[in-house]
Design a protein around this motif. Structure first.
Motif: not given
Length: 317
Positions: A233, A251, A258
């Motif tokens: 992401i 997560i 991320i």
């Protein structure tokens, strides 16, 4: 105009592009907002009018773009180079602006001034998020949120790299426009608030390789659910808010990667421009207004009813 220092360049502004970040600055949502009056906007294309005695990169008449972080030339962003235009320093919302010679990039020759003005923030952010990270490649799937500037550029770059692209929007009409620009699938998040489910279905349950996250806290959980195991992401915005409870199990359960993306360096900008020229990519410009109508342009940006970048024309056709 004050005299130029040895390595300074004076640029006459031809066009300025607006970004959601400009609304965030005015509303006080941006962490970069200075505690003083300031000249807004970061994205400009203009013509070099004069150069200081020590300037070697530019000559009068050259067509250039501003650099969002004037000191970020290459490598990683540092605290010293994190001083963006239109915030820590005055921006390009003026008929002429002065910049260090290192803080300008040649405008791609195949683009109009209005098109080139869209590159410094939205395009470079998308390039960093999609291409510089290496996430987009043949066979990968990239999901872009909405039809804003970053998402449109992310769509164009991902398709250039051979990736498939899914797009989300609250409007079927806008999704149709995204398909016309090359999107392989669309999800109306107003009809499907839990849009990660159709995203998984469209990838045969695998999940997407990359989400270009412009929504922020309000969409982040769905992005986590939509990515594949080990997916990424790229967090670039906060259109849906900055603070929201997040279940961190998503997560580590997804082995999510991320990454916060804050525009890019001059080195990335120049690499992006080479790709734009080689593939003859044109930015999507939704509306061009005279610079005197900046207020109306900001209102149009806030309404979100324009697909493509909103640009202010300074009359240097």
């Amino acid at each position: 105009m004050p005299p130029l220092a040895a390595h300074e360049v004076r640029v006459r502004t031809a066009a300025v592009a607006l970004n959601y970040r400009d609304i965030a600055m005015i509303s006080g949502k941006s962490i970069d907002r200075p505690g003083r009056a300031y000249i807004p906007f970061s994205d400009a294309c203009g013509i070099v009018e004069a150069v200081g005695d020590g300037v070697t990169r530019w000559r009068p008449g050259d067509r250039v773009c501003s650099l969002f972080f004037p000191e970020w030339i290459a490598g990683a962003l540092s605290p010293e180079s994190r001083r963006p235009l239109g915030a820590a320093r005055d921006g390009v919302g003026q008929t002429m602006f002065t910049a260090a010679e290192q803080a300008l990039v040649a405008a791609p020759s195949h683009l109009s001034a209005a098109e080139a003005a869209t590159l410094p923030c939205a395009a470079l952010t998308a390039w960093n998020a999609v291409m510089h990270s290496g996430a987009a490649k043949p066979g990968s799937v990239v999901l872009v949120q909405g039809t804003g500037g970053v998402s449109l550029f992310a769509l164009q770059f991902a398709k250039m790299a051979g990736a498939a692209v899914l797009a989300t929007s609250s409007s079927d009409a806008k999704l149709q426009q995204m398909r016309a620009l090359g999107a392989d699938g669309g999800i109306n998040y107003r009809d499907d608030p839990q849009w990660s489910a159709p995203a998984l279905s469209m990838t045969d349950g695998r999940g997407v390789d990359l989400v270009v996250e412009v929504g922020g806290a309000g969409t982040f959980t769905e992005s986590l659910k939509a990515i594949r195991l080990g997916g990424a992401i790229s967090v670039v915005g906060m259109l849906s808010g900055a603070v929201e409870p997040i279940d961190v199990r998503h997560i580590y359960g997804r082995n999510a990667r991320i990454r916060g993306v804050t525009v890019g360096s001059r080195e990335m900008f120049e690499a992006m421009n080479r790709a734009l020229v080689q593939h003859e990519i044109h930015p999507v410009v939704g509306r061009v207004l005279p610079w005197e109508e900046a207020g109306a342009a900001m209102e149009a940006l806030q309404r979100g009813d324009v697909v493509g970048k909103i640009v202010l024309d300074f009359g240097l056709a």
